[in-house]
Write a protein that holds these residues in place. Structure first.
Motif, PDB file in Angstrom:
ATOM      1  N   GLY A  29      16.766   9.155  82.947  1.00 53.94           N
ATOM      2  CA  GLY A  29      15.598   9.978  82.627  1.00 53.94           C
ATOM      3  C   GLY A  29      14.629   9.270  81.712  1.00 53.94           C
ATOM      4  N   ARG A  30      15.154   8.635  80.672  1.00 54.23           N
ATOM      5  CA  ARG A  30      14.280   7.923  79.726  1.00 54.23           C
ATOM      6  C   ARG A  30      13.623   6.710  80.372  1.00 54.23           C
ATOM      7  NH1 ARG A  30      18.256   9.243  75.229  1.00 54.23           N
ATOM      8  NH2 ARG A  30      19.489   7.473  75.982  1.00 54.23           N
ATOM      9  N   TYR A  31      14.270   6.156  81.387  1.00 53.94           N
ATOM     10  CA  TYR A  31      13.684   5.011  82.089  1.00 53.94           C
ATOM     11  C   TYR A  31      12.487   5.442  82.931  1.00 53.94           C
ATOM     12  CZ  TYR A  31      13.586   0.510  84.541  1.00 53.94           C
ATOM     13  OH  TYR A  31      13.211  -0.726  85.035  1.00 53.94           O
ATOM     14  N   GLY A  32      12.447   6.717  83.279  1.00 55.75           N
ATOM     15  CA  GLY A  32      11.360   7.236  84.096  1.00 55.75           C
ATOM     16  C   GLY A  32      11.784   7.600  85.495  1.00 55.75           C
ATOM     17  N   VAL A  33      13.090   7.671  85.720  1.00 54.92           N
ATOM     18  CA  VAL A  33      13.605   8.019  87.043  1.00 54.92           C
ATOM     19  C   VAL A  33      13.500   9.523  87.266  1.00 54.92           C
ATOM     20  CG1 VAL A  33      15.639   7.953  88.545  1.00 54.92           C
ATOM     21  CG2 VAL A  33      15.226   6.083  86.918  1.00 54.92           C
ATOM     22  N   ARG A  34      13.082   9.927  88.457  1.00 58.04           N
ATOM     23  CA  ARG A  34      13.070  11.345  88.828  1.00 58.04           C
ATOM     24  C   ARG A  34      14.502  11.732  89.184  1.00 58.04           C
ATOM     25  NH1 ARG A  34      11.492  14.356  93.944  1.00 58.04           N
ATOM     26  NH2 ARG A  34      11.973  12.344  94.878  1.00 58.04           N
ATOM     27  N   LEU A  35      15.077  12.633  88.426  1.00 53.19           N
ATOM     28  CA  LEU A  35      16.499  12.927  88.556  1.00 53.19           C
ATOM     29  C   LEU A  35      16.802  13.943  89.645  1.00 53.19           C
ATOM     30  CD1 LEU A  35      17.353  13.069  84.749  1.00 53.19           C
ATOM     31  CD2 LEU A  35      17.473  11.116  86.304  1.00 53.19           C
ATOM     32  N   MET A  36      15.900  14.916  89.865  1.00 52.62           N
ATOM     33  CA  MET A  36      16.067  15.928  90.909  1.00 52.62           C
ATOM     34  C   MET A  36      14.732  16.207  91.559  1.00 52.62           C
ATOM     35  SD  MET A  36      18.747  18.807  89.460  1.00 52.62           S
ATOM     36  CE  MET A  36      19.290  19.223  91.137  1.00 52.62           C
ATOM     37  N   ASN A  37      14.769  16.792  92.749  1.00 52.66           N
ATOM     38  CA  ASN A  37      13.512  17.193  93.378  1.00 52.66           C
ATOM     39  C   ASN A  37      12.934  18.411  92.654  1.00 52.66           C
ATOM     40  OD1 ASN A  37      14.958  19.423  94.314  1.00 52.66           O
ATOM     41  ND2 ASN A  37      15.042  18.730  96.429  1.00 52.66           N
ATOM     42  N   ALA A  38      11.706  18.743  92.956  1.00 53.80           N
ATOM     43  CA  ALA A  38      11.000  19.798  92.224  1.00 53.80           C
ATOM     44  C   ALA A  38      11.672  21.156  92.365  1.00 53.80           C
ATOM     45  CB  ALA A  38       9.546  19.876  92.696  1.00 53.80           C
ATOM     46  N   ARG A  39      12.356  21.396  93.473  1.00 56.24           N
ATOM     47  CA  ARG A  39      13.009  22.694  93.689  1.00 56.24           C
ATOM     48  C   ARG A  39      14.390  22.771  93.065  1.00 56.24           C
ATOM     49  NH1 ARG A  39      13.358  22.758  99.755  1.00 56.24           N
ATOM     50  NH2 ARG A  39      13.447  20.532  99.360  1.00 56.24           N
ATOM     51  N   GLY A  40      14.886  21.631  92.573  1.00 58.89           N
ATOM     52  CA  GLY A  40      16.204  21.622  91.971  1.00 58.89           C
ATOM     53  C   GLY A  40      17.322  21.764  92.977  1.00 58.89           C
ATOM     54  N   THR A  41      17.082  21.333  94.206  1.00 61.19           N
ATOM     55  CA  THR A  41      18.094  21.488  95.255  1.00 61.19           C
ATOM     56  C   THR A  41      18.809  20.177  95.587  1.00 61.19           C
ATOM     57  OG1 THR A  41      16.382  21.141  96.943  1.00 61.19           O
ATOM     58  CG2 THR A  41      16.888  23.421  96.317  1.00 61.19           C
ATOM     59  N   GLU A  42      18.279  19.042  95.125  1.00 63.75           N
ATOM     60  CA  GLU A  42      18.891  17.751  95.421  1.00 63.75           C
ATOM     61  C   GLU A  42      18.681  16.784  94.260  1.00 63.75           C
ATOM     62  OE1 GLU A  42      17.225  16.234  99.017  1.00 63.75           O
ATOM     63  OE2 GLU A  42      18.710  17.223 100.281  1.00 63.75           O
ATOM     64  N   PHE A  43      19.686  15.945  94.016  1.00 66.06           N
ATOM     65  CA  PHE A  43      19.534  14.860  93.046  1.00 66.06           C
ATOM     66  C   PHE A  43      18.792  13.704  93.708  1.00 66.06           C
ATOM     67  CE2 PHE A  43      23.177  17.185  91.332  1.00 66.06           C
ATOM     68  CZ  PHE A  43      22.802  17.280  89.994  1.00 66.06           C
ATOM     69  N   THR A  44      18.002  12.988  92.899  1.00 61.70           N
ATOM     70  CA  THR A  44      17.158  11.922  93.437  1.00 61.70           C
ATOM     71  C   THR A  44      17.211  10.656  92.580  1.00 61.70           C
ATOM     72  OG1 THR A  44      15.268  12.831  92.220  1.00 61.70           O
ATOM     73  CG2 THR A  44      15.541  13.554  94.499  1.00 61.70           C
ATOM     74  N   PHE A  45      18.248  10.509  91.751  1.00 61.38           N
ATOM     75  CA  PHE A  45      18.257   9.367  90.821  1.00 61.38           C
ATOM     76  C   PHE A  45      18.534   8.033  91.510  1.00 61.38           C
ATOM     77  CE2 PHE A  45      22.376  11.630  90.404  1.00 61.38           C
ATOM     78  CZ  PHE A  45      23.270  10.637  90.808  1.00 61.38           C
ATOM     79  N   GLU A  69      16.335   6.842  93.546  1.00 58.07           N
ATOM     80  CA  GLU A  69      15.014   6.333  93.907  1.00 58.07           C
ATOM     81  C   GLU A  69      14.853   4.910  93.361  1.00 58.07           C
ATOM     82  OE1 GLU A  69      12.143   8.975  92.187  1.00 58.07           O
ATOM     83  OE2 GLU A  69      12.119   7.905  90.305  1.00 58.07           O
ATOM     84  N   PRO A  70      13.817   4.171  93.795  1.00 54.55           N
ATOM     85  CA  PRO A  70      13.680   2.758  93.410  1.00 54.55           C
ATOM     86  C   PRO A  70      13.783   2.489  91.910  1.00 54.55           C
ATOM     87  CG  PRO A  70      12.141   3.262  95.164  1.00 54.55           C
ATOM     88  CD  PRO A  70      12.800   4.562  94.803  1.00 54.55           C
ATOM     89  N   ALA A  71      13.245   3.364  91.074  1.00 53.89           N
ATOM     90  CA  ALA A  71      13.321   3.134  89.627  1.00 53.89           C
ATOM     91  C   ALA A  71      14.761   3.172  89.142  1.00 53.89           C
ATOM     92  CB  ALA A  71      12.485   4.177  88.881  1.00 53.89           C
ATOM     93  N   GLY A  72      15.590   4.028  89.730  1.00 53.14           N
ATOM     94  CA  GLY A  72      16.992   4.092  89.366  1.00 53.14           C
ATOM     95  C   GLY A  72      17.732   2.823  89.757  1.00 53.14           C
ATOM     96  N   VAL A  73      17.441   2.334  90.943  1.00 54.41           N
ATOM     97  CA  VAL A  73      18.044   1.084  91.411  1.00 54.41           C
ATOM     98  C   VAL A  73      17.618  -0.061  90.498  1.00 54.41           C
ATOM     99  CG1 VAL A  73      18.129  -0.573  93.316  1.00 54.41           C
ATOM    100  CG2 VAL A  73      18.150   1.895  93.795  1.00 54.41           C
ATOM    101  N   GLU A  74      16.355  -0.072  90.122  1.00 55.60           N
ATOM    102  CA  GLU A  74      15.824  -1.119  89.237  1.00 55.60           C
ATOM    103  C   GLU A  74      16.549  -1.120  87.894  1.00 55.60           C
ATOM    104  OE1 GLU A  74      11.395  -1.842  88.934  1.00 55.60           O
ATOM    105  OE2 GLU A  74      11.795  -0.940  86.966  1.00 55.60           O
ATOM    106  N   LEU A  75      16.794   0.066  87.339  1.00 59.34           N
ATOM    107  CA  LEU A  75      17.512   0.163  86.061  1.00 59.34           C
ATOM    108  C   LEU A  75      18.897  -0.465  86.178  1.00 59.34           C
ATOM    109  CD1 LEU A  75      17.753   1.237  83.147  1.00 59.34           C
ATOM    110  CD2 LEU A  75      18.629   3.373  84.129  1.00 59.34           C
ATOM    111  N   LEU A  76      19.608  -0.154  87.252  1.00 57.94           N
ATOM    112  CA  LEU A  76      20.956  -0.711  87.426  1.00 57.94           C
ATOM    113  C   LEU A  76      20.928  -2.221  87.665  1.00 57.94           C
ATOM    114  CD1 LEU A  76      23.472   1.552  89.353  1.00 57.94           C
ATOM    115  CD2 LEU A  76      23.234   1.070  86.931  1.00 57.94           C
ATOM    116  N   GLU A  77      19.904  -2.699  88.323  1.00 57.37           N
ATOM    117  CA  GLU A  77      19.769  -4.149  88.510  1.00 57.37           C
ATOM    118  C   GLU A  77      19.691  -4.847  87.151  1.00 57.37           C
ATOM    119  OE1 GLU A  77      20.010  -5.940  91.098  1.00 57.37           O
ATOM    120  OE2 GLU A  77      19.389  -4.830  92.888  1.00 57.37           O
TER     121      GLU A  77
END
Length: 429
Positions: free
Chosen positions: A211-227, A229-237
């Protein structure tokens, strides 16, 4: 007093939510979201492990409320920390939920879904301007409109760093990392200059870090996780590179908060989150470290620190709804929150309170050093951890991160798998 970090309560609350939903019907079952009417009647007020240490404070608040509203009487019930989520679920199922209930966002969620939490944006929206934006938003539930608890007391964790280790690595101890890019650069520099003897960090990224990295953690409806996304992959890299370079402690994959703290105290790790209590311990147990302690905000790319928050929920089925709303607001108003903050190391959620000299002026003591740093960051902080993320899901993410950091799986594949499993668990919750 129960710690603000939500830990095991999340899983228990979500497991019991099915019982709550079955027993109490669909959202909105509690009737109209209205708190209009005369403030009178007997209000039941339930807290979470607070009576042992703060009995005098709460009795004073209750007495002041009853004096302000002569037709009211408040009955205070304090529940132990152990089994609190199960107690809430049992009360919800049995129709015995108190009028005003101490909750964290994850505990409020199943009750809001069941129609048992009053939408305060509708019923008490006039008070919204009194609270910090991030605090008010913390009890907004995914997939629902409205806010389901008054924000109450807050906390956050400042970051400690070792100025001497920074200097030895050729880094400016007056300018600790504030962004992740700077953190990664400085971490690699420290590992290289120390010949891999000093790591910058002792732990792998949690959902808060995403979250602090700027990754979108869930979709706007709160029905699916989205971590994933490319920013999340970048953080782990980046973390994979840190681990390979020795900039992430060799035991980071299995480290607990306590072991990470010991590494920092032994001066083999340069940065670690903590609290005023930790600073006092450093002074007694590690004076060599204490002389070189720096205090800063946790690194983020968003400009917002992480917020831990407690709230007061109003039972939507309360028979004394006007009095219940009035009391929940009274407990969480600026005056009473400020008084509570002087009883224990917590922070008010009311606007303007953090500008008080109590939160802005240091007096040379450890307590004020940390208090001032934390209060400054809380003004714009947000609660990054999704209310729907259970402990089981946290374990899924932690395992995926470990595989990616060690190179056993690509960061993209690891996060794709974690998101798929968390979304599966979400559908069966």
């Amino acid at each position: 007093m129960r710690p603000l970090r939500r830990a095991a309560a999340t899983a228990a609350a979500l497991v019991t939510s099915a019982l709550v939903l079955t027993a109490c019907g669909s959202p909105g079952a509690g009737g109209p979201d209205s708190a209009a009417g005369k403030v009178e009647g007997r209000v039941t007020f339930q807290t979470w492990n607070l009576k042992a240490n703060f009995k005098k404070y709460f009795e004073g608040v209750i007495s002041d409320f009853e004096e302000k509203y002569p037709g009211t009487k408040v009955t205070w019930v304090d529940q132990p920390a152990e089994g609190y989520p199960e107690k809430l679920s049992a009360d919800a199922a049995g129709g015995t939920l108190p009028d005003v209930v101490n909750v964290s966002p994850d505990l409020a969620y199943p009750l809001a879904r069941a129609g048992l939490a009053l939408d305060l944006e509708k019923a008490a929206g006039k008070y919204r301007k009194e609270y910090l934006d991030g605090a008010w938003e913390s009890h907004r539930m995914p997939g629902m409109t409205g806010v389901y608890a008054f924000p109450w007391y807050l906390n956050t964790g400042p970051m400690f760093y070792n100025k001497e280790l920074f200097s030895k690595a050729g880094l400016d101890p007056r300018r600790p990392p504030t962004s992740y890019d700077q953190l990664f650069r400085d971490a690699l520099t420290m590992a290289r200059k120390s010949d891999r003897k000093i790591a910058m960090l002792a732990g792998t990224p949690s959902i808060e870090d995403f979250g602090r990295y700027g990754v979108r953690l869930m979709n706007a409806r709160g029905t699916e996780f989205t971590f994933n996304e490319p920013a999340g992959v970048e953080l782990l890299e980046h973390y994979k590179k840190l681990y390979a370079a020795g900039a992430l402690d060799s035991q980071a994959l299995t480290a607990q908060a306590e072991s990470a703290g010991r590494k920092f105290q032994q001066q083999s790790v340069a940065m670690n989150p903590g609290s005023a209590h930790d600073l006092e311990n450093f002074k007694k147990e590690a004076p060599g470290l204490y002389r070189h302690i720096g205090i800063t905000d946790a690194v983020n790319n968003t400009g917002k620190a992480n917020m831990y928050v407690q709230g007061l929920m109003v039972n939507a089925q309360s028979k004394v709804k006007p009095a219940a709303v009035a009391f929940a607001h009274f407990v969480t108003d600026r005056k009473n929150q400020m008084a509570f903050a002087k009883e224990v190391t917590i922070f008010p959620s009311t606007k303007g309170s953090l500008d008080d000299p109590y939160f802005t002026k240091e007096d040379g003591t450890d307590a004020t050093r940390v208090r001032v740093a934390a209060a400054k960051s809380l003004k714009t902080a947000v609660n990054y951890t999704p209310v729907l993320l259970s402990d089981q899901m946290k374990t899924v993410l932690r395992n995926a991160v470990a595989k990616a950091v060690q190179g056993k799986q690509s960061p993209e594949a690891a996060l794709d798998g974690a998101v798929a499993e968390c979304n599966r668990l979400l559908k069966t919750a």
